[in-house]
Design an enzyme around this catalytic site. Structure first.
Site, PDB file in Angstrom:
ATOM      1  N   HIS A 177       0.849  -1.188   0.000  1.00  0.00           N
ATOM      2  CA  HIS A 177       0.000   0.000   0.000  1.00  0.00           C
ATOM      3  C   HIS A 177       0.889   1.243   0.000  1.00  0.00           C
ATOM      4  O   HIS A 177       1.987   1.219   0.568  1.00  0.00           O
ATOM      5  CB  HIS A 177      -0.919  -0.011   1.236  1.00  0.00           C
ATOM      6  CG  HIS A 177      -1.960   1.061   1.159  1.00  0.00           C
ATOM      7  ND1 HIS A 177      -1.692   2.370   1.494  1.00  0.00           N
ATOM      8  CD2 HIS A 177      -3.256   1.029   0.763  1.00  0.00           C
ATOM      9  CE1 HIS A 177      -2.794   3.094   1.303  1.00  0.00           C
ATOM     10  NE2 HIS A 177      -3.747   2.307   0.860  1.00  0.00           N
ATOM     11  N   GLU A 189      -3.824   2.677  -7.360  1.00  0.00           N
ATOM     12  CA  GLU A 189      -4.187   3.839  -6.542  1.00  0.00           C
ATOM     13  C   GLU A 189      -3.189   4.974  -6.764  1.00  0.00           C
ATOM     14  O   GLU A 189      -2.067   4.904  -6.235  1.00  0.00           O
ATOM     15  CB  GLU A 189      -4.135   3.494  -5.048  1.00  0.00           C
ATOM     16  CG  GLU A 189      -5.117   2.467  -4.589  1.00  0.00           C
ATOM     17  CD  GLU A 189      -5.375   2.566  -3.081  1.00  0.00           C
ATOM     18  OE1 GLU A 189      -6.518   2.405  -2.685  1.00  0.00           O
ATOM     19  OE2 GLU A 189      -4.422   2.816  -2.312  1.00  0.00           O
TER      20      GLU A 189
HETATM   21  O1  G3P Z   1      -6.541   1.769   0.587  1.00  0.00           O
HETATM   22  C1  G3P Z   1      -7.486   2.671   0.178  1.00  0.00           C
HETATM   23  C2  G3P Z   1      -6.950   4.004  -0.028  1.00  0.00           C
HETATM   24  O2  G3P Z   1      -5.627   4.246   0.040  1.00  0.00           O
HETATM   25  C3  G3P Z   1      -7.814   5.007  -0.617  1.00  0.00           C
HETATM   26  O3  G3P Z   1      -8.059   5.892   0.401  1.00  0.00           O
HETATM   27  O4  G3P Z   1      -9.346   7.525   1.624  1.00  0.00           O
HETATM   28  O5  G3P Z   1      -8.955   7.839  -0.812  1.00  0.00           O
HETATM   29  O6  G3P Z   1     -10.493   6.035  -0.040  1.00  0.00           O
HETATM   30  P1  G3P Z   1      -9.290   6.869   0.278  1.00  0.00           P
END
Ligand code: G3P
Length: 244
Positions: free
Chosen positions: A97, A156
């Protein structure tokens, strides 16, 4: 019995948010269980390591660790042992992550070593029966990681994490690019996307781009009404499940 992990998957990362720590984490996991019951969509949770066992024992949703280390029994003080995580009843684990990166160097020789550590962590996860979901920040890294054969790759873009600006709308090309890259290497590896997901429309956009689920944190954990928010996300995912 461990709850089954299936797609479309909504995986809620509790991070170290106060709203999802200890008792509050268990309450949130119960919300995930209720939403799964009401929609039929798989909602999994990734609590902190110290909360894994009691959440896994109390709630029938898949529970993921936020991280494991590729170590074995022995002299590894402070590491997260895959076997111990599996014994809690966890179904899977996040790896790499953005906030717990294994692959972080730009220098090619260091990066090569870090990728080997990540590959080993994926292997260790499978060995003990945990489904590895590997987070990547770029499409290129997603392509490399797909060859490690994790359960899923989650794309992400770090700059969108926690912003409420959804990756599926702000950077659609990153989601579709990750789908193409990962499936090009191994069609069996699932693709999730995350960062800024807060609405049902964000989930629909992600699934339309070919993602098979979302990784979400603040949009649920910090919502005024997490049940309502999660129901909205799961209902949007449900609309994408083909009729039997
Ligand atoms: O692991 C999920 C993440 O990093 C996304 O975070 O707060 O943007 O949904 P968020």
């Amino acid at each position: 019995m461990r709850a089954e992990v299936r797609v479309p998957l909504i995986l809620v990362n509790f991070k170290t948010y106060r709203e999802a720590t200890g008792e509050r984490g268990l309450r949130l996991a119960r919300v995930a269980e209720e939403v799964t019951g009401r929609t039929g969509v798989c909602v999994a949770v990734a609590p902190q390591i110290v909360d894994l066992r009691w959440i896994a024992e109390s709630v029938r949703v898949p529970v993921f660790a936020q991280h494991i280390d590729p170590v074995g029994y022995g002299k590894y003080t402070g590491h997260v042992l895959p076997e111990a995580v599996r014994e809690t009843g966890a179904a899977g684990t996040l790896l790499n992550h953005s906030e717990r990166r294994l692959v972080r160097s730009a220098d090619p020789s260091r990066r090569k070593l870090e990728l080997e550590v990540l590959r080993a962590a994926v292997r260790r996860a499978w060995e003990v029966g945990l489904k590895p979901v590997v987070c990547v920040d770029t499409v290129d890294l997603g392509r490399v990681v797909a060859s490690f054969e994790p359960y899923a790759v989650a794309i992400e873009p770090p700059e969108l994490i926690g912003t409420g600006i959804p990756v599926s709308k702000a950077r659609p090309e990153v989601v579709s690019g990750a789908v193409e890259a990962v499936k090009g290497v191994n069609a069996g590896v699932k693709v999730l996307c995350g960062a800024g997901i807060t609405s049902g429309e964000d989930v629909s956009a992600a699934l339309r781009l070919g993602a098979e689920g979302v990784l979400v944190a603040s949009g649920v954990v910090k919502a005024e009404d997490p049940l309502r928010r999660l129901l909205e996300l799961a209902s949007a995912a449900k609309a994408h499940i083909p009729d039997p």
